[in-house]
Design a protein around this motif. Structure first.
Motif, PDB file in Angstrom:
ATOM      1  N   ASN A   1      -6.437   8.012   1.086  1.00 28.38           N
ATOM      2  CA  ASN A   1      -6.264   9.435   1.378  1.00 28.38           C
ATOM      3  C   ASN A   1      -5.386  10.159   0.372  1.00 28.38           C
ATOM      4  OD1 ASN A   1      -7.820   9.092   3.722  1.00 28.38           O
ATOM      5  ND2 ASN A   1      -6.013   8.633   4.973  1.00 28.38           N
ATOM      6  N   ASP A   2      -4.858   9.463  -0.614  1.00 27.16           N
ATOM      7  CA  ASP A   2      -3.979  10.090  -1.598  1.00 27.16           C
ATOM      8  C   ASP A   2      -4.802  10.899  -2.601  1.00 27.16           C
ATOM      9  OD1 ASP A   2      -1.846  10.856  -3.087  1.00 27.16           O
ATOM     10  OD2 ASP A   2      -1.126   8.849  -3.557  1.00 27.16           O
ATOM     11  N   THR A   3      -4.250  12.069  -2.995  1.00 28.07           N
ATOM     12  CA  THR A   3      -4.919  12.911  -3.993  1.00 28.07           C
ATOM     13  C   THR A   3      -4.511  12.575  -5.411  1.00 28.07           C
ATOM     14  OG1 THR A   3      -3.190  14.596  -3.767  1.00 28.07           O
ATOM     15  CG2 THR A   3      -5.125  14.779  -2.324  1.00 28.07           C
ATOM     16  N   PHE A   4      -3.421  11.828  -5.596  1.00 32.99           N
ATOM     17  CA  PHE A   4      -2.924  11.391  -6.903  1.00 32.99           C
ATOM     18  C   PHE A   4      -2.551  12.571  -7.804  1.00 32.99           C
ATOM     19  CE2 PHE A   4      -5.925   8.109  -5.476  1.00 32.99           C
ATOM     20  CZ  PHE A   4      -5.054   7.029  -5.401  1.00 32.99           C
ATOM     21  N   GLU A   5      -2.178  13.705  -7.187  1.00 33.62           N
ATOM     22  CA  GLU A   5      -1.754  14.862  -7.975  1.00 33.62           C
ATOM     23  C   GLU A   5      -0.241  14.939  -8.094  1.00 33.62           C
ATOM     24  OE1 GLU A   5      -3.452  18.224  -6.080  1.00 33.62           O
ATOM     25  OE2 GLU A   5      -5.528  17.744  -6.664  1.00 33.62           O
ATOM     26  N   GLU A   6       0.472  14.407  -7.131  1.00 33.38           N
ATOM     27  CA  GLU A   6       1.932  14.424  -7.155  1.00 33.38           C
ATOM     28  C   GLU A   6       2.447  13.151  -7.822  1.00 33.38           C
ATOM     29  OE1 GLU A   6       3.060  14.820  -3.130  1.00 33.38           O
ATOM     30  OE2 GLU A   6       2.264  16.862  -2.901  1.00 33.38           O
ATOM     31  N   PRO A   7       3.745  13.080  -8.092  1.00 35.71           N
ATOM     32  CA  PRO A   7       4.295  11.830  -8.648  1.00 35.71           C
ATOM     33  C   PRO A   7       3.956  10.635  -7.766  1.00 35.71           C
ATOM     34  CG  PRO A   7       5.911  13.575  -8.818  1.00 35.71           C
ATOM     35  CD  PRO A   7       4.752  14.151  -8.049  1.00 35.71           C
ATOM     36  N   SER A   8       3.798   9.512  -8.397  1.00 35.75           N
ATOM     37  CA  SER A   8       3.324   8.307  -7.707  1.00 35.75           C
ATOM     38  C   SER A   8       4.224   7.956  -6.521  1.00 35.75           C
ATOM     39  CB  SER A   8       3.265   7.140  -8.688  1.00 35.75           C
ATOM     40  OG  SER A   8       4.538   6.914  -9.256  1.00 35.75           O
ATOM     41  N   LYS A   9       3.588   7.701  -5.391  1.00 33.79           N
ATOM     42  CA  LYS A   9       4.320   7.292  -4.195  1.00 33.79           C
ATOM     43  C   LYS A   9       4.634   5.808  -4.265  1.00 33.79           C
ATOM     44  CE  LYS A   9       2.069  10.782  -1.301  1.00 33.79           C
ATOM     45  NZ  LYS A   9       1.294  11.372  -2.416  1.00 33.79           N
ATOM     46  N   ARG A  10       5.728   5.415  -3.606  1.00 41.35           N
ATOM     47  CA  ARG A  10       6.186   4.025  -3.640  1.00 41.35           C
ATOM     48  C   ARG A  10       6.315   3.492  -2.214  1.00 41.35           C
ATOM     49  NH1 ARG A  10       8.975   6.546  -7.801  1.00 41.35           N
ATOM     50  NH2 ARG A  10      10.683   7.159  -6.416  1.00 41.35           N
ATOM     51  N   VAL A  11       5.651   2.392  -1.961  1.00 44.79           N
ATOM     52  CA  VAL A  11       5.697   1.713  -0.664  1.00 44.79           C
ATOM     53  C   VAL A  11       6.222   0.308  -0.897  1.00 44.79           C
ATOM     54  CG1 VAL A  11       4.360   0.907   1.308  1.00 44.79           C
ATOM     55  CG2 VAL A  11       3.778   3.079   0.226  1.00 44.79           C
ATOM     56  N   LEU A  12       7.142  -0.121  -0.067  1.00 41.80           N
ATOM     57  CA  LEU A  12       7.784  -1.429  -0.240  1.00 41.80           C
ATOM     58  C   LEU A  12       7.589  -2.264   1.014  1.00 41.80           C
ATOM     59  CD1 LEU A  12       9.443  -3.160  -2.165  1.00 41.80           C
ATOM     60  CD2 LEU A  12      11.511  -2.220  -1.135  1.00 41.80           C
TER      61      LEU A  12
ATOM     62  N   PHE B   1      -0.352   4.905  -7.573  1.00 48.09           N
ATOM     63  CA  PHE B   1       0.260   4.511  -6.310  1.00 48.09           C
ATOM     64  C   PHE B   1       0.932   3.170  -6.539  1.00 48.09           C
ATOM     65  CE2 PHE B   1       0.784   3.469  -1.915  1.00 48.09           C
ATOM     66  CZ  PHE B   1       0.738   4.668  -1.217  1.00 48.09           C
ATOM     67  N   VAL B   2       2.170   3.015  -6.065  1.00 50.06           N
ATOM     68  CA  VAL B   2       2.963   1.805  -6.296  1.00 50.06           C
ATOM     69  C   VAL B   2       3.210   1.117  -4.964  1.00 50.06           C
ATOM     70  CG1 VAL B   2       5.098   0.845  -7.231  1.00 50.06           C
ATOM     71  CG2 VAL B   2       4.066   2.858  -8.310  1.00 50.06           C
ATOM     72  N   VAL B   3       2.857  -0.159  -4.892  1.00 55.43           N
ATOM     73  CA  VAL B   3       3.107  -0.982  -3.709  1.00 55.43           C
ATOM     74  C   VAL B   3       3.888  -2.213  -4.164  1.00 55.43           C
ATOM     75  CG1 VAL B   3       2.113  -2.226  -1.760  1.00 55.43           C
ATOM     76  CG2 VAL B   3       0.955  -0.204  -2.663  1.00 55.43           C
ATOM     77  N   GLY B   4       5.025  -2.451  -3.553  1.00 52.25           N
ATOM     78  CA  GLY B   4       5.848  -3.600  -3.893  1.00 52.25           C
ATOM     79  C   GLY B   4       6.060  -4.501  -2.692  1.00 52.25           C
ATOM     80  N   ALA B   5       6.440  -5.737  -2.968  1.00 57.27           N
ATOM     81  CA  ALA B   5       6.753  -6.708  -1.920  1.00 57.27           C
ATOM     82  C   ALA B   5       7.978  -7.491  -2.357  1.00 57.27           C
ATOM     83  CB  ALA B   5       5.575  -7.649  -1.658  1.00 57.27           C
ATOM     84  N   THR B   6       8.898  -7.673  -1.447  1.00 61.59           N
ATOM     85  CA  THR B   6      10.139  -8.379  -1.767  1.00 61.59           C
ATOM     86  C   THR B   6       9.962  -9.874  -1.562  1.00 61.59           C
ATOM     87  OG1 THR B   6      10.971  -8.141   0.499  1.00 61.59           O
ATOM     88  CG2 THR B   6      11.479  -6.377  -1.069  1.00 61.59           C
ATOM     89  N   THR B   7      10.933 -10.612  -2.010  1.00 59.47           N
ATOM     90  CA  THR B   7      11.003 -12.047  -1.769  1.00 59.47           C
ATOM     91  C   THR B   7      12.386 -12.382  -1.247  1.00 59.47           C
ATOM     92  OG1 THR B   7      10.811 -14.249  -2.773  1.00 59.47           O
ATOM     93  CG2 THR B   7      11.681 -12.497  -4.162  1.00 59.47           C
TER      94      THR B   7
ATOM     95  N   VAL C   1       7.965  -0.679   4.676  1.00 57.68           N
ATOM     96  CA  VAL C   1       7.014  -1.200   5.655  1.00 57.68           C
ATOM     97  C   VAL C   1       7.427  -2.638   5.959  1.00 57.68           C
ATOM     98  CG1 VAL C   1       4.622  -1.788   6.134  1.00 57.68           C
ATOM     99  CG2 VAL C   1       5.155   0.282   4.831  1.00 57.68           C
ATOM    100  N   LYS C   2       7.863  -2.868   7.180  1.00 55.23           N
ATOM    101  CA  LYS C   2       8.316  -4.202   7.561  1.00 55.23           C
ATOM    102  C   LYS C   2       7.164  -5.003   8.134  1.00 55.23           C
ATOM    103  CE  LYS C   2      11.807  -6.738  10.173  1.00 55.23           C
ATOM    104  NZ  LYS C   2      12.942  -6.672  11.116  1.00 55.23           N
ATOM    105  N   LEU C   3       6.998  -6.216   7.635  1.00 59.60           N
ATOM    106  CA  LEU C   3       5.961  -7.126   8.108  1.00 59.60           C
ATOM    107  C   LEU C   3       6.615  -8.137   9.041  1.00 59.60           C
ATOM    108  CD1 LEU C   3       2.940  -7.187   7.415  1.00 59.60           C
ATOM    109  CD2 LEU C   3       3.399  -9.082   5.877  1.00 59.60           C
ATOM    110  N   ASP C   4       6.231  -8.090  10.313  1.00 56.40           N
ATOM    111  CA  ASP C   4       6.834  -8.957  11.326  1.00 56.40           C
ATOM    112  C   ASP C   4       6.004 -10.225  11.498  1.00 56.40           C
ATOM    113  OD1 ASP C   4       8.936  -7.134  11.945  1.00 56.40           O
ATOM    114  OD2 ASP C   4       7.497  -5.937  13.094  1.00 56.40           O
TER     115      ASP C   4
END
Length: 535
Positions: free
Chosen positions: A174-185, A428-434, A480-483
């Protein structure tokens, strides 16, 4: 005199896993039935008298080490009024409760990555740390051994669909990619499936014809993979960095936020940096395998200086820039910097055409955590041949120049970190921690250092990312917390493992499943490990 040889051999052999043999009729391992841990002959008529339902324990030959057990007496002991959970198949329990899934329902609960795509998304590579040693082959982006073991055992790559991952995919669509890249962690405890969800999101981007920049193994950048791994000294590229202090045979960067004057961790304004050509080459090969059909469509906007005399002119394709960087080991890190800058420049145009940029970054907290890279002054003394194994250890003879503990001094880290900046759109940026660097983690605690704090003691997101990562590099971002698995997800997961014959034998009864669920706490990694080891 009593002969203790045969009973001891029987006990040892009975505990061995080598008794599981393959047969022509059953392609999988033999299944075993058990009562209180004893193997017995399931041909006895009264074995399944408590078990009612369409699922039955498979009939197998009795064990040669259980001949002295009187099955009838054991069964008579269980002639109680309540139901025996050891003789109740766990699938019959779910069938009676209406929780058993059909084949179509079970398949819809999993995300399938085809073999051709998984070879691109997570390529295999072999390494030989020293000449004469065995080569180790592994996938580049799978860090969990149990996940790799499950994919090898099932012969397919199926990832359990999680609500959080499906929600992120909807945000991307659903992102239009017109604004600065969003970041989800994505964050969570160890083994909850952060890397698997990131693979699902990355493959969805591949299916949508997005330019996928998958940064999957920052551990290879935060530390050397082996002692002889080359490093290129960059005296022409300097940065601010903390001084490494040797204490108790370990190099660390001590930091006391309460000490403003006379801190144990002095910061230098200009220190040399290092290039790491080997992990840079692995990432370039990965980028080429994922996006070669997209990279050849777009052209560079400026020249790329290859050497004093050679230059890649503007107007060349991005694929040519990747190939030129791969062919020159000394220019790989500079090539990654040039390619990332060009992609960020071309991203708005790419998004309009239908090729937006999707950045998937696993182990992303290594970007702001400390590193541990040993720089040897005389690397020629490091053991490189098996004949030198009998000599005094090379670590005694080789002298090291310094140990880099500030990740700002690793240029490859800084190039990947630039993908988190707000100076570009169309992606769009998606990250995952360790959680490997927590004080109770599996890896050495000497890596439990931030660039801005001394150690990592909890799995709190602020503590894992550090002040620099939480307040500067990633801010603002959507956490975004993964339980752990809920009951519906656990039912689908266990039924899938049963269909692939990973849950079999002693783990098929209801009591074992309740015990495994209690011991794992709903953690998918622990659940698979217990099912695999207790069968």
């Amino acid at each position: 005199m009593l002969n203790w040889t045969k009973p001891r051999l029987a006990v040892i052999a009975g505990r061995s896993r080598n008794l599981r043999t393959r047969t022509e009729n059953t392609p999988h391992l033999r299944k075993k039935d058990a009562i209180s841990g004893y193997e017995f002959n399931s041909n006895v008529d009264s074995v399944n008298k408590y078990d009612q339902g369409p699922f039955n324990f498979n009939t197998v030959e009795s064990s040669m080490y259980a001949y002295h057990i009187k099955i009838s007496e054991e069964l008579e002991k269980r002639n109680a009024k309540h139901q025996s959970l050891q003789r109740q198949h766990f699938m019959n329990t779910r069938y009676s409760q209406g929780r058993a899934l059909t084949a179509a329902q079970l398949n819809s609960r999993f995300y399938t990555i085809p073999d051709l795509d998984i070879d691109k998304l997570s390529p295999t590579h072999s390494r030989q740390p020293f000449k004469g040693d065995l080569r180790h082959t592994r996938r580049e982006t799978f860090h969990n051994k149990n996940a790799t073991k499950m994919f090898n055992a099932t012969g397919e790559t199926k990832i359990l669909r999680r609500q959080q991952a499906d929600k992120i995919i909807k945000w991307i669509d659903n992102d239009t990619f017109e604004e600065p890249s969003k970041r989800v962690l994505i964050h969570g405890e160890k083994g909850v499936g952060k890397t698997m969800s990131l693979h699902q999101i990355a493959h969805h981007g591949m299916a949508k014809n997005m330019l996928v920049l998958y940064v999957g193994n920052l551990w290879r950048v935060a530390t050397k993979n082996y002692a002889t791994e080359p490093l290129n000294v960059r005296k022409d590229v300097t940065t601010q960095g903390y001084v490494s202090v040797e204490k108790r045979d370990l190099w660390e960067s001590r930091y006391d936020p309460l000490m403003q004057q006379g801190s144990h961790r002095p910061e230098l304004k200009s220190v040399i940096t290092y290039d790491q050509p080997e992990p840079a080459g692995i990432w370039l090969e990965h980028l080429k395998a994922l996006n070669s059909h997209i990279l050849q469509k777009y052209k560079t906007t400026r020249d790329f200086q290859l050497s004093i005399k050679e230059t890649l002119p503007a107007g060349s394709t991005l694929l040519q820039a990747v190939n030129e960087a791969l062919s020159r080991s000394i220019k790989r890190c500079d090539g990654i910097k040039f390619i990332i800058e060009e992609i960020k420049t071309l991203a708005p145009e790419m998004a309009k055409i239908g090729n937006p940029v999707l950045v998937c970054m696993d182990q992303c907290n290594y970007l702001t955590q400390g590193c541990y890279v040993v720089v040897y002054d005389d690397p020629e003394k490091i053991r490189t041949h098996p004949e030198q194994r009998g000599l005094p250890h090379w670590s005694i003879r080789a002298k090291f120049d310094e140990v880099v503990t500030d990740s700002r001094r690793l240029n490859l880290m800084q190039h990947f970190k630039s993908l988190l900046d707000d100076d570009w759109s169309g992606g769009f940026v998606v990250g995952a921690t360790t959680t490997y660097q927590t004080i109770n983690g599996n890896h050495s605690w000497k890596l439990g250092r931030h660039n801005d704090r001394s150690r990592i003691e909890t799995e709190d997101l602020h503590d894992v990312l550090g002040d620099q990562g939480f307040q500067d590099s990633w801010h603002p971002f959507i956490p975004v917390k993964l339980d752990d698995l809920n009951q519906d997800e656990l039912d689908a997961y266990t039924q899938y493992l049963y269909s692939k014959n990973i849950i079999y034998g002693r783990t098929e009864n209801e009591m074992s499943q309740q015990l495994i669920k209690k011991m794992s706490g709903g953690n998918p990694d622990k659940f698979f490990k217990l099912c695999y080891e207790m069968a």
